[in-house]
Design a protein around this motif. Structure first.
Motif, mmCIF file in Angstrom:
data_model
loop_
_atom_site.group_PDB
_atom_site.id
_atom_site.type_symbol
_atom_site.label_atom_id
_atom_site.label_comp_id
_atom_site.label_asym_id
_atom_site.label_seq_id
_atom_site.Cartn_x
_atom_site.Cartn_y
_atom_site.Cartn_z
ATOM 1 N N GLY A 16 13.925 31.064 -4.924
ATOM 2 C CA GLY A 16 15.189 30.425 -4.805
ATOM 3 C C GLY A 16 15.559 29.346 -5.912
ATOM 4 N N THR A 17 14.928 29.598 -7.124
ATOM 5 C CA THR A 17 15.300 28.729 -8.342
ATOM 6 C C THR A 17 15.593 29.852 -9.292
ATOM 7 N N PHE A 18 16.759 29.425 -9.965
ATOM 8 C CA PHE A 18 17.419 30.183 -10.958
ATOM 9 C C PHE A 18 18.277 29.353 -11.989
ATOM 10 N N LYS A 19 17.731 27.926 -12.142
ATOM 11 C CA LYS A 19 18.694 26.958 -13.094
ATOM 12 C C LYS A 19 18.058 27.070 -14.649
ATOM 13 N N ASP A 20 16.816 27.243 -14.867
ATOM 14 C CA ASP A 20 16.337 27.491 -16.200
ATOM 15 C C ASP A 20 17.022 28.811 -16.840
ATOM 16 N N ARG A 21 17.094 29.686 -16.076
ATOM 17 C CA ARG A 21 17.777 30.822 -16.630
ATOM 18 C C ARG A 21 18.913 30.755 -17.236
ATOM 19 N N GLU A 22 19.967 30.035 -16.341
ATOM 20 C CA GLU A 22 21.083 29.761 -16.834
ATOM 21 C C GLU A 22 21.121 29.097 -18.125
ATOM 22 N N ILE A 23 20.301 27.809 -18.199
ATOM 23 C CA ILE A 23 20.193 27.195 -19.397
ATOM 24 C C ILE A 23 19.936 27.921 -20.580
ATOM 25 N N MET A 24 18.787 28.835 -20.350
ATOM 26 C CA MET A 24 18.629 29.751 -21.600
ATOM 27 C C MET A 24 19.638 30.839 -21.720
ATOM 28 N N ARG A 25 20.275 31.247 -20.955
ATOM 29 C CA ARG A 25 21.008 32.292 -21.302
ATOM 30 C C ARG A 25 22.462 31.761 -21.927
ATOM 31 N N TRP A 26 23.021 30.468 -21.396
ATOM 32 C CA TRP A 26 24.407 30.058 -21.929
ATOM 33 C C TRP A 26 24.187 28.997 -22.877
ATOM 34 N N THR A 27 23.077 28.203 -22.949
ATOM 35 C CA THR A 27 22.817 27.196 -23.799
ATOM 36 C C THR A 27 21.600 27.169 -24.224
ATOM 37 N N PRO A 28 21.102 28.067 -25.091
ATOM 38 C CA PRO A 28 19.835 28.415 -25.623
ATOM 39 C C PRO A 28 19.404 27.350 -26.706
ATOM 40 N N HIS A 29 20.387 26.857 -27.589
ATOM 41 C CA HIS A 29 20.447 25.816 -28.208
ATOM 42 C C HIS A 29 20.219 24.109 -27.779
ATOM 43 N N GLN A 30 20.635 24.214 -26.550
ATOM 44 C CA GLN A 30 20.359 22.901 -25.769
ATOM 45 C C GLN A 30 18.930 22.913 -25.687
ATOM 46 N N LEU A 31 18.273 24.147 -25.237
ATOM 47 C CA LEU A 31 16.818 24.023 -24.887
ATOM 48 C C LEU A 31 15.876 23.939 -26.267
ATOM 49 N N SER A 76 25.096 21.560 -17.527
ATOM 50 C CA SER A 76 25.612 22.946 -17.055
ATOM 51 C C SER A 76 27.075 22.855 -17.708
ATOM 52 N N LYS A 77 27.399 21.827 -18.384
ATOM 53 C CA LYS A 77 28.844 21.727 -18.896
ATOM 54 C C LYS A 77 29.268 22.992 -19.593
ATOM 55 N N HIS A 78 28.524 23.494 -20.513
ATOM 56 C CA HIS A 78 28.876 24.404 -21.017
ATOM 57 C C HIS A 78 28.619 26.210 -20.615
ATOM 58 N N PHE A 79 27.935 26.256 -19.341
ATOM 59 C CA PHE A 79 27.759 27.325 -18.622
ATOM 60 C C PHE A 79 28.710 28.202 -18.641
ATOM 61 N N GLY A 80 28.968 29.588 -19.003
ATOM 62 C CA GLY A 80 29.943 30.385 -18.790
ATOM 63 C C GLY A 80 30.747 30.553 -20.252
ATOM 64 N N ASP A 81 30.282 29.692 -21.094
ATOM 65 C CA ASP A 81 31.038 29.665 -22.492
ATOM 66 C C ASP A 81 30.102 30.247 -23.550
ATOM 67 N N PRO A 82 30.510 31.476 -23.979
ATOM 68 C CA PRO A 82 29.710 32.164 -24.677
ATOM 69 C C PRO A 82 29.882 31.542 -26.225
ATOM 70 N N GLU A 83 30.848 30.742 -26.420
ATOM 71 C CA GLU A 83 30.775 30.131 -27.777
ATOM 72 C C GLU A 83 29.636 29.175 -27.926
ATOM 73 N N ALA A 84 29.239 28.441 -26.808
ATOM 74 C CA ALA A 84 28.232 27.558 -26.708
ATOM 75 C C ALA A 84 26.967 28.091 -27.203
ATOM 76 N N ARG A 85 26.850 29.287 -27.199
ATOM 77 C CA ARG A 85 25.421 30.151 -27.437
ATOM 78 C C ARG A 85 25.217 30.016 -29.017
ATOM 79 N N VAL A 119 11.674 23.296 -18.542
ATOM 80 C CA VAL A 119 13.249 23.718 -19.423
ATOM 81 C C VAL A 119 14.086 22.858 -19.167
ATOM 82 N N GLU A 120 14.498 22.360 -18.128
ATOM 83 C CA GLU A 120 15.447 21.439 -17.509
ATOM 84 C C GLU A 120 15.095 20.064 -18.088
ATOM 85 N N THR A 121 14.145 19.824 -18.218
ATOM 86 C CA THR A 121 13.461 18.254 -18.418
ATOM 87 C C THR A 121 13.734 17.983 -19.839
ATOM 88 N N VAL A 122 13.303 19.107 -20.502
ATOM 89 C CA VAL A 122 13.390 18.967 -22.126
ATOM 90 C C VAL A 122 15.054 18.935 -22.477
#
Lengths: 442, 171
Positions: free
Chosen positions: A95-110, A16-25, A217-220
């Motif tokens: 109750g779960t919405f973590k993969d959503r943020e990985i995909m929204r903010w750091t799609p290249h991480q995925l 989550s280091k780059h969540f919220g940072d549009p440049e990381a996308r 998503v979070e695993t890979v």
């Protein structure tokens, strides 16, 4: 960074280091932050070496089951068959919405993690299955895949390695059950999303009948960090007290809580500190009544049970629940637990694929009884019936959706029985009419 | 269902005609999978994108293209909740009411939408054809209660008292 809140000092932001940072996308932004170095390193390694690093790191599946990832990958042998990787982005566990943020903010991480995992299991083709409601995440990941192809990271000669790596995004169409791995494969093949009977396990006969690995998503996404920085580094992020749960985990927090959102902490973090310090506790003037720590399918905990619990697979289990997908749902003292458990049961009744009788009938029947109790029409016998149905719904079906419906009912009845009983209209006590003294029947 | 015989007046215009951009997209999709059947969900999405819903005629067109029977395709369409089996309003509003949102007041949000859009009832299109409102199970945005999807756009943190302005902003 952090999203929607800046990372708390006690968090350990890796994913989550780059969540919220549009440049990381963007690809340029991701590379500037060290992106694709893990994949580049992995592509110089033999798949078995990659599997071993991940095995040593202790990484376990973040979708809910917690199966060791490196071990899962090692089931895939270089047998000359076509292998597939499916990445599960169907995130639909309430109750779960973590993969959503990985995909929204750091799609290249995925994308990086997906390509790395494909390499590790001798696959040339990977499908990222994303639930249909995730319009923005789908667009972000698709854009990242396109960028990766244009830059030669994906395609016929991935990063100059001479290997072919193809990644495709596949959009779901609305079905909770497609997050179950065999249902996901059926859905990807263009079928109804009914789970398949195991065995055969996906590693033997999975997608299109070929050996397949399914990872969350979070695993890979965690894998490239591990390959780049080593298994020991990953293990150093969590409390050394429990070597079975390592690294960091994203927790989604929602419901009646002061600061809902995603938080990334090292495994073994104290649940009480997490709830009060990081998430701000219950809304002002209220108290927690119940906590579901791992998505709606796991047992409900009371605040007392949360007191000393630690957040890892074994710690939450010791407290009486499961870590699951890491979706923490909070209920405060204004909530009617019967109403909320009935609403959960309705969710499962709606989402049952209906192929197993125990689930199709059990989820609907459970809902009917719970809603009747909610509306003040229940009887004491209904409580026994609920438990009997739950027993028949547990461990008897192709997948665990049925069990997932029974779980909150059983734990709810155990821990909040007084709320159920208070709603059941007491049957009228029998009254003996007294005889009138002095009157005698003629 | 469309009124009986509606397509007798309005002949069905195929979506994937040879040389069309939709057909080109479908042909590209088919290269991604080892079977034609695997392109079914994406093809149905394209059909809905073009026509607003998945009609019986559309099902027949997709079935023929992918070497499937219409009955099979209908079986798949009915499994998933996001394919519209009937025409819907211009703005399709889905309000999440599953437990995490429910404890944050999602049912009040639903009622506000039913009132402000003039739909009155769940699943019923408003008389002006602008809105259809439904309850939806978990949208995967629980920390942003109440999330509402309006067509493919997600609106986070909707409260009952913000619905009026939200509806006023839609054409």
């Amino acid at each position: 960074m952090g999203y929607p809140h800046p990372s708390h000092p006690r968090e350990t932001p890796v994913l989550s280091k780059h969540f919220g940072d549009p440049e990381a996308r963007t690809l340029a932004g991701w590379r500037a932050r060290g992106g694709y170095e893990g994949l580049a390193k992995a592509l110089t390694m033999d798949p078995v070496e990659v599997q071993n690093v991940v095995k040593d790191s202790g990484l376990r599946g973040r979708g809910g089951a917690g199966f060791p990832t490196g071990v899962k990958w090692s089931f895939m042998k270089p047998d000359g068959k076509t292998h597939y990787l499916c990445v599960n982005g169907d995130e639909s566990e309430p109750g779960t919405f973590k993969d959503r943020e990985i995909m929204r903010w750091t799609p290249h991480q995925l994308v990086e993690g997906t390509a790395l995992a494909a390499h590790a299991i001798y696959a040339e083709t990977a499908y990222i299955y994303i639930r249909g409601e995730f319009d923005e995440p789908i667009r972000r990941v698709e854009a990242a895949v396109r960028e990766a192809y244009d830059a030669g990271i994906l395609g016929g000669n991935a990063m100059g390695s001479g290997k072919r790596l193809d990644v495709h995004v596949h959009k779901g169409a609305g079905a909770y059950i497609c997050g179950e791995e065999t249902a996901l494969m059926n859905s990807l093949e263009g079928r109804r999303g009914n789970p398949r009977i195991k065995p055969p396990f996906p590693a033997v006969a999975g997608l299109f009948g070929q050996p397949t690995t399914i990872n969350n998503v979070e695993t890979v996404s965690a894998a490239p960090h591990i390959v780049l920085r080593g298994a020991d580094w990953y293990k150093s992020l969590s409390t050394p007290a429990n070597p079975k749960s390592t690294g960091t985990k994203l927790f989604s927090v929602c419901g009646n809580v002061a600061r809902p959102g995603n938080y990334e902490v090292g495994m073994g973090f104290p649940l009480k500190d997490f709830l009060y310090e990081l998430c701000g506790g219950p809304p002002a003037g209220r108290r927690f009544k119940a906590i579901i720590p791992g998505g709606s399918s796991v047992p409900i905990l009371t605040p007392e049970e949360c007191e000393t619990a630690v957040m890892d697979y074994e710690g939450i289990q010791a407290a009486g629940s499961l870590l699951g997908s890491g979706g923490v749902i909070c209920f405060d003292d204004t909530q009617d637990m019967v109403r909320q458990i009935a609403r959960l049961a309705r969710f499962y009744a709606h989402e049952s694929c209906a192929q197993c009788t125990q689930c199709r009938e059990g989820t609907a029947w459970t809902t009917k009884i719970l809603e009747r109790i909610r509306d003040g029409e229940g009887t004491m016998q209904d409580l026994d019936t609920l438990l009997a149905i739950a027993d028949n719904m547990t461990g008897k079906t192709i997948c665990v959706l049925s069990d997932s419906c029974a779980t909150p009912v059983v734990s709810g009845l155990k821990k909040f029985r007084h709320e159920f009983e208070a709603k059941i209209r007491p049957s009228r006590a029998s009254v003996m009419i007294p005889s009138f003294p002095g009157t005698v029947a003629a | 269902m469309a009124p009986e015989g509606a397509h007798a007046h309005e002949p069905y215009a195929p979506v994937f005609t040879a040389g069309s951009p939709m057909r080109a997209r479908l042909d590209e999709l088919l290269t991604r999978y080892p079977s034609k059947m695997a392109a079914l969900l994406p093809a149905l999405w394209m059909l809905q994108e073009a026509r607003g819903w998945v009609s019986p005629d559309g099902i027949e067109e997709v079935a023929a293209l992918l070497d499937l029977t219409p009955a099979y395709v209908r079986g798949v369409v009915t499994f998933y909740t996001m394919y519209h089996q009937h025409p819907v309003g211009r703005h399709f509003v889905q309000v999440c009411t599953t437990t995490p949102c429910n404890v944050c007041g999602a049912e009040d949000v639903v009622n506000a939408f039913l009132r402000e859009t003039g739909c009155g009832e769940l699943g019923v299109t408003s008389p002006d054809g602008r809105f259809t409102v439904i309850e939806v199970e978990c949208l995967g945005a629980c920390g942003f209660a109440t999330p509402v999807m309006i067509n493919e756009r997600l609106v986070e943190c909707v409260a009952a008292d913000s619905v009026k302005d939200l509806v006023a902003g839609l054409d």
